[in-house]
Design an enzyme around this catalytic site. Structure first.
Site, PDB file in Angstrom:
ATOM      1  N   TRP A  96       0.805  -1.224   0.000  1.00  0.00           N
ATOM      2  CA  TRP A  96       0.000   0.000   0.000  1.00  0.00           C
ATOM      3  C   TRP A  96       0.834   1.269   0.000  1.00  0.00           C
ATOM      4  O   TRP A  96       0.317   2.344  -0.224  1.00  0.00           O
ATOM      5  CB  TRP A  96      -0.901   0.020   1.253  1.00  0.00           C
ATOM      6  CG  TRP A  96      -0.123  -0.357   2.497  1.00  0.00           C
ATOM      7  CD1 TRP A  96      -0.063  -1.600   3.063  1.00  0.00           C
ATOM      8  CD2 TRP A  96       0.742   0.482   3.272  1.00  0.00           C
ATOM      9  NE1 TRP A  96       0.798  -1.585   4.147  1.00  0.00           N
ATOM     10  CE2 TRP A  96       1.298  -0.318   4.301  1.00  0.00           C
ATOM     11  CE3 TRP A  96       1.104   1.828   3.212  1.00  0.00           C
ATOM     12  CZ2 TRP A  96       2.199   0.190   5.248  1.00  0.00           C
ATOM     13  CZ3 TRP A  96       2.003   2.334   4.149  1.00  0.00           C
ATOM     14  CH2 TRP A  96       2.534   1.504   5.148  1.00  0.00           C
ATOM     15  N   ASN A  97       2.146   1.182   0.258  1.00  0.00           N
ATOM     16  CA  ASN A  97       2.855   2.422   0.599  1.00  0.00           C
ATOM     17  C   ASN A  97       3.169   3.313  -0.596  1.00  0.00           C
ATOM     18  O   ASN A  97       3.177   4.524  -0.465  1.00  0.00           O
ATOM     19  CB  ASN A  97       4.121   2.117   1.420  1.00  0.00           C
ATOM     20  CG  ASN A  97       5.151   1.356   0.637  1.00  0.00           C
ATOM     21  OD1 ASN A  97       4.826   0.517  -0.192  1.00  0.00           O
ATOM     22  ND2 ASN A  97       6.415   1.643   0.872  1.00  0.00           N
ATOM     23  N   LYS A 117      -2.221  -8.176  -7.646  1.00  0.00           N
ATOM     24  CA  LYS A 117      -2.980  -8.078  -6.401  1.00  0.00           C
ATOM     25  C   LYS A 117      -2.428  -6.908  -5.606  1.00  0.00           C
ATOM     26  O   LYS A 117      -1.447  -7.033  -4.881  1.00  0.00           O
ATOM     27  CB  LYS A 117      -2.877  -9.365  -5.565  1.00  0.00           C
ATOM     28  CG  LYS A 117      -3.924  -9.375  -4.460  1.00  0.00           C
ATOM     29  CD  LYS A 117      -3.481 -10.067  -3.199  1.00  0.00           C
ATOM     30  CE  LYS A 117      -2.818  -9.190  -2.204  1.00  0.00           C
ATOM     31  NZ  LYS A 117      -3.582  -8.046  -1.690  1.00  0.00           N
ATOM     32  N   PRO A 118      -3.066  -5.737  -5.762  1.00  0.00           N
ATOM     33  CA  PRO A 118      -2.620  -4.613  -4.935  1.00  0.00           C
ATOM     34  C   PRO A 118      -3.182  -4.778  -3.530  1.00  0.00           C
ATOM     35  O   PRO A 118      -4.071  -5.609  -3.317  1.00  0.00           O
ATOM     36  CB  PRO A 118      -3.256  -3.397  -5.628  1.00  0.00           C
ATOM     37  CG  PRO A 118      -4.474  -3.942  -6.305  1.00  0.00           C
ATOM     38  CD  PRO A 118      -4.204  -5.394  -6.622  1.00  0.00           C
ATOM     39  N   ASP A 119      -2.695  -4.013  -2.589  1.00  0.00           N
ATOM     40  CA  ASP A 119      -3.306  -4.004  -1.267  1.00  0.00           C
ATOM     41  C   ASP A 119      -4.705  -3.391  -1.405  1.00  0.00           C
ATOM     42  O   ASP A 119      -4.894  -2.418  -2.129  1.00  0.00           O
ATOM     43  CB  ASP A 119      -2.448  -3.165  -0.313  1.00  0.00           C
ATOM     44  CG  ASP A 119      -2.829  -3.381   1.136  1.00  0.00           C
ATOM     45  OD1 ASP A 119      -2.055  -4.037   1.852  1.00  0.00           O
ATOM     46  OD2 ASP A 119      -3.911  -2.896   1.553  1.00  0.00           O
ATOM     47  N   SER A 141       6.626  -7.019   2.855  1.00  0.00           N
ATOM     48  CA  SER A 141       7.476  -7.262   4.021  1.00  0.00           C
ATOM     49  C   SER A 141       8.346  -8.503   3.828  1.00  0.00           C
ATOM     50  O   SER A 141       8.016  -9.399   3.038  1.00  0.00           O
ATOM     51  CB  SER A 141       6.592  -7.443   5.260  1.00  0.00           C
ATOM     52  OG  SER A 141       5.802  -8.591   5.094  1.00  0.00           O
ATOM     53  N   GLU A 170      11.037  -7.684  -3.418  1.00  0.00           N
ATOM     54  CA  GLU A 170      11.495  -6.360  -2.967  1.00  0.00           C
ATOM     55  C   GLU A 170      10.956  -6.189  -1.556  1.00  0.00           C
ATOM     56  O   GLU A 170       9.756  -5.974  -1.376  1.00  0.00           O
ATOM     57  CB  GLU A 170      10.952  -5.267  -3.897  1.00  0.00           C
ATOM     58  CG  GLU A 170      11.279  -5.470  -5.376  1.00  0.00           C
ATOM     59  CD  GLU A 170      12.735  -5.195  -5.703  1.00  0.00           C
ATOM     60  OE1 GLU A 170      13.446  -4.626  -4.862  1.00  0.00           O
ATOM     61  OE2 GLU A 170      13.158  -5.579  -6.802  1.00  0.00           O
ATOM     62  N   CYS A 213      10.221   2.015   1.744  1.00  0.00           N
ATOM     63  CA  CYS A 213      11.173   0.940   2.034  1.00  0.00           C
ATOM     64  C   CYS A 213      12.616   1.431   2.060  1.00  0.00           C
ATOM     65  O   CYS A 213      13.438   0.906   2.784  1.00  0.00           O
ATOM     66  CB  CYS A 213      11.007  -0.176   1.012  1.00  0.00           C
ATOM     67  SG  CYS A 213      11.184   0.417  -0.677  1.00  0.00           S
TER      68      CYS A 213
HETATM   69  P1  NAD Z   1       2.914  -7.127   3.439  1.00  0.00           P
HETATM   70  O1  NAD Z   1       3.978  -8.134   3.224  1.00  0.00           O
HETATM   71  O2  NAD Z   1       2.061  -7.253   4.631  1.00  0.00           O
HETATM   72  O3  NAD Z   1       1.934  -7.073   2.181  1.00  0.00           O
HETATM   73  C1  NAD Z   1       2.389  -6.891   0.854  1.00  0.00           C
HETATM   74  C2  NAD Z   1       1.376  -7.506  -0.105  1.00  0.00           C
HETATM   75  O4  NAD Z   1       1.366  -8.925   0.098  1.00  0.00           O
HETATM   76  C3  NAD Z   1      -0.057  -7.039   0.114  1.00  0.00           C
HETATM   77  O5  NAD Z   1      -0.704  -6.915  -1.137  1.00  0.00           O
HETATM   78  C4  NAD Z   1      -0.652  -8.175   0.914  1.00  0.00           C
HETATM   79  O6  NAD Z   1      -2.051  -8.267   0.802  1.00  0.00           O
HETATM   80  C5  NAD Z   1       0.031  -9.370   0.291  1.00  0.00           C
HETATM   81  N1  NAD Z   1       0.056 -10.588   1.133  1.00  0.00           N
HETATM   82  C6  NAD Z   1      -0.128 -10.688   2.471  1.00  0.00           C
HETATM   83  N2  NAD Z   1      -0.009 -11.974   2.856  1.00  0.00           N
HETATM   84  C7  NAD Z   1       0.280 -12.695   1.748  1.00  0.00           C
HETATM   85  C8  NAD Z   1       0.530 -14.072   1.508  1.00  0.00           C
HETATM   86  N3  NAD Z   1       0.516 -14.968   2.492  1.00  0.00           N
HETATM   87  N4  NAD Z   1       0.821 -14.473   0.251  1.00  0.00           N
HETATM   88  C9  NAD Z   1       0.878 -13.563  -0.764  1.00  0.00           C
HETATM   89  N5  NAD Z   1       0.619 -12.246  -0.589  1.00  0.00           N
HETATM   90  C10 NAD Z   1       0.327 -11.805   0.648  1.00  0.00           C
HETATM   91  O7  NAD Z   1       3.650  -5.706   3.423  1.00  0.00           O
HETATM   92  P2  NAD Z   1       3.011  -4.283   3.697  1.00  0.00           P
HETATM   93  O8  NAD Z   1       2.911  -4.054   5.152  1.00  0.00           O
HETATM   94  O9  NAD Z   1       1.805  -4.100   2.863  1.00  0.00           O
HETATM   95  O10 NAD Z   1       4.144  -3.335   3.067  1.00  0.00           O
HETATM   96  C11 NAD Z   1       5.158  -2.792   3.833  1.00  0.00           C
HETATM   97  C12 NAD Z   1       6.447  -3.584   3.654  1.00  0.00           C
HETATM   98  O11 NAD Z   1       6.819  -3.586   2.291  1.00  0.00           O
HETATM   99  C13 NAD Z   1       7.610  -2.965   4.399  1.00  0.00           C
HETATM  100  O12 NAD Z   1       8.356  -3.970   5.015  1.00  0.00           O
HETATM  101  C14 NAD Z   1       8.420  -2.310   3.295  1.00  0.00           C
HETATM  102  O13 NAD Z   1       9.785  -2.134   3.595  1.00  0.00           O
HETATM  103  C15 NAD Z   1       8.192  -3.240   2.158  1.00  0.00           C
HETATM  104  N6  NAD Z   1       8.414  -2.556   0.878  1.00  0.00           N
HETATM  105  C16 NAD Z   1       9.528  -2.879   0.146  1.00  0.00           C
HETATM  106  C17 NAD Z   1       9.781  -2.213  -1.047  1.00  0.00           C
HETATM  107  C18 NAD Z   1      11.028  -2.511  -1.869  1.00  0.00           C
HETATM  108  O14 NAD Z   1      11.104  -2.061  -3.010  1.00  0.00           O
HETATM  109  N7  NAD Z   1      12.001  -3.228  -1.338  1.00  0.00           N
HETATM  110  C19 NAD Z   1       8.895  -1.240  -1.502  1.00  0.00           C
HETATM  111  C20 NAD Z   1       7.789  -0.954  -0.719  1.00  0.00           C
HETATM  112  C21 NAD Z   1       7.550  -1.629   0.458  1.00  0.00           C
END
Ligand code: NAD
Length: 543
Positions: free
Chosen positions: A183-184, A207-209, A259, A280, A314
């Site tokens: 979502w960020n 699949k976006p948030d 994450s 990522e 991130c």
């Molecule tokens: P998250 O891992 O909770 O969710 C990311 C996505 O994965 C969402 O669309 C979520 O619905 C989906 N998801 C959740 N559980 C899943 C599963 N079991 N299988 C498949 N998909 C699933 O992360 P978040 O809290 O939404 O985002 C923040 C995190 O993302 C932070 O840790 C941040 O550092 C990281 N991030 C990294 C980058 C990068 O380029 N390295 C960029 C942006 C954010």
């Protein structure tokens, strides 16, 4: 977060607090009317009578949208539709596909205000930080629009035997990419990675948030207007643990941003199916202020580094490592700039920082600050929630005296909180910066650019910015961007950012004689001729 917690933090750190930015712009309700939500929601692949889920505008806490939820069966349908559309798309010349990206570039710049409203409404970030997403996507669209043909064209390679073997390396699309985004940075992270996938001849199931699905759906609509066949980009939305695995289950390749915890799970599922994945993930990024740094520039850079999108970035900086000799002078400048940041939620330019996205982010941020303060850390600036501005606002916060036992020291806060540490030698600074399992981004400040690059080379992060926070490396879209260690696998941008969405195929054509005994040579004679041939090829420096 309980009010008690917010109050406790506020009482610990009384003070004037950050000023509020002047309001302005439209209200969320006016900027995201029901008719727009209905139109965009029609882009979700969800059949039958789907369940609806409500999202909330973080800036005000008011209801934002009611969105249909896809089921795992819908995900399967999405892959079928995408797969059907993909072969005709892949058959088009690369330049035709690239034309879609270049038209999209122009449309995005022209209609940026529409998406800036949506990003602000869905994430609560300041408009300037929303604009960074437009910038990043436009740069990626231009880069791959202009260079895809060069990345993807057949490349003549040296054959097994000179003259006799003609070898070509070709690139084929993977097929349908499963693309899961957080979502960020909802525009950049939904479409930024999809663009190279499309131009390489793939379809995408994204699949976006759910919280930020409207932004992704808007981007999809615009790309279709630019010429993308509608079925080529499917959007499914729903609970991550429910439909995320279904996306991985059907994908020919997985592009995941989120994450580290979820990334591991996605990687395991992809590995079990023997499909590739780029991941990522999170970070705990450090900025190094060397003794010869321009302290005003470094302080201004640190503000961008730590508080863009309220630290929900991130590649943002959560650890500031400052040389002892300049620590006080730097901190004074940085704290003054931090305290002066204007917080606000108008759908217009003017605020320096917006809101956090959700109660979850507010809770983690508050917990990290509160625990650190209880354990002896000092709040140099900020330090408290600002419910007077909106439900999830938290002040940009600078902590000093943070020790390794505090969660804020090593865990990703993903909020507007940075801790300051002092160092004496460059070795110490490099070791401290590298003392985390993450390895995403870092930043080095010095007047000596050669020294800056030499320190950069010793940092274990996928990107290093010298005299900039993150935008220099992220915006250099011709170069790869991504994480080492627990910050991920694979890279976006540059050659790696597009070639990950392709399969390499080598086509070798043999002429005149086989690579086997022939022309009357027996096995032994053939081996002798080949041995002599190999020696000659090495002597002739054949590669
Ligand atoms: P998250 O891992 O909770 O969710 C990311 C996505 O994965 C969402 O669309 C979520 O619905 C989906 N998801 C959740 N559980 C899943 C599963 N079991 N299988 C498949 N998909 C699933 O992360 P978040 O809290 O939404 O985002 C923040 C995190 O993302 C932070 O840790 C941040 O550092 C990281 N991030 C990294 C980058 C990068 O380029 N390295 C960029 C942006 C954010």
């Amino acid at each position: 977060m309980s009010d008690l917690t917010a109050d406790a933090v506020a009482t610990e750190h009384p003070g004037a607090g950050n000023p509020a930015a002047p309001g302005g712009g439209r209200t969320v309700a006016a900027a995201v009317p029901a008719a727009l939500v209905t139109r965009l929601a029609a882009g979700v692949t969800a059949t039958g009578e789907p369940d609806l889920v409500e999202t909330v505008a973080p800036l005000t806490g008011e209801r934002l949208a009611s969105l249909p939820q896809s089921t795992p069966a819908d995900v399967e349908v999405a892959f079928q539709l995408a797969r059907r559309a993909q072969s005709a798309w892949a058959a088009l010349p690369v330049r035709r596909r690239a034309g879609v990206l270049l038209r999209f570039h122009d449309l995005l710049l022209k209609r940026q205000d529409e998406v800036l409203d949506l990003i602000q409404a869905e994430t609560g970030k300041a408009r300037l930080h929303a604009f960074e997403e437009v910038l990043a996507v436009a740069m990626a669209a231009r880069h791959y629009g202009r260079t895809a043909h060069a990345y993807l064209k057949d490349k003549r390679r040296g054959g097994a035997l000179p003259v006799l073997t003609h070898a070509v390396e070709a690139r084929r699309p993977k097929g349908v990419i499963g693309h899961i985004s957080p979502w960020n940075y909802p525009l950049e992270l939904s479409i930024g990675d999809a663009l190279p996938a499309f131009v390489a001849g793939n379809a995408v199931v994204n699949k976006p948030d759910t919280q930020t699905a409207l932004t992704a759906l808007w981007a999809r609509e615009l790309l279709v207007e630019a010429g993308l066949p509608a079925d080529l980009w499917q959007v499914v939305i729903g609970d991550g643990p429910v439909i995320g695995p279904a996306v991985v289950e059907h994908a020919d390749y997985v592009s995941f941003t989120g994450s580290t915890r979820t990334g591991r799970e996605v990687a395991q599922r992809a590995a079990a199916r023997l499909v590739g994945a780029s991941l990522e993930l999170g970070g705990k990024n450090a900025m190094l202020v060397l003794a010869d740094a321009d302290l005003d520039a470094a302080a201004a850079g640190a503000v961008r580094a730590c508080f863009s999108s309220a630290g929900q970035l991130c590649i943002s900086i959560e650890r500031l490592l400052v040389h002892h000799s300049v620590a006080d002078a730097f901190l004074e400048r940085f704290a003054a700039r931090t305290r002066a940041l204007r917080l606000g939620g108008g759908l217009a330019y003017g605020a320096d920082m917006g809101s956090l996205v959700s109660v979850r982010q507010l809770e983690t941020t508050t917990r990290h600050v509160e625990e650190a303060v209880k354990a002896g850390a000092t709040v140099v600036a900020g330090g408290r929630a600002r419910p007077d501005l909106g439900p999830f606002f938290f002040e940009p916060t600078v902590l000093d005296g943070v020790t390794p036992d505090m969660a804020v020291c090593a865990e990703e806060t993903f909020g507007p909180v940075v801790s300051v540490y002092r160092f004496d030698t460059e070795e110490e600074a490099v070791a401290a910066a590298n003392s985390t399992p993450y390895g995403l981004n870092s930043s080095v400040w010095t007047r000596d650019l050669r020294r800056g690059r030499s320190v950069a080379a010793r940092l274990r992060t996928g990107t290093v910015n010298v005299n900039e926070a993150y935008a220099a490396a992220y915006g250099s879209v011709a170069s790869p961007m991504g994480g080492m260690g627990e910050s991920g696998l694979g890279r976006r941008h540059g050659a790696e950012g597009i070639l990950r969405f392709t399969e390499a195929q080598t086509i070798a054509t043999q002429r005149l004689m086989p690579i086997a005994p022939s022309f009357g040579l027996d096995d032994k004679q053939f081996a002798a001729v080949m041995t002599g041939g190999l020696r000659a090829l090495k002597a002739l420096r054949f590669r």
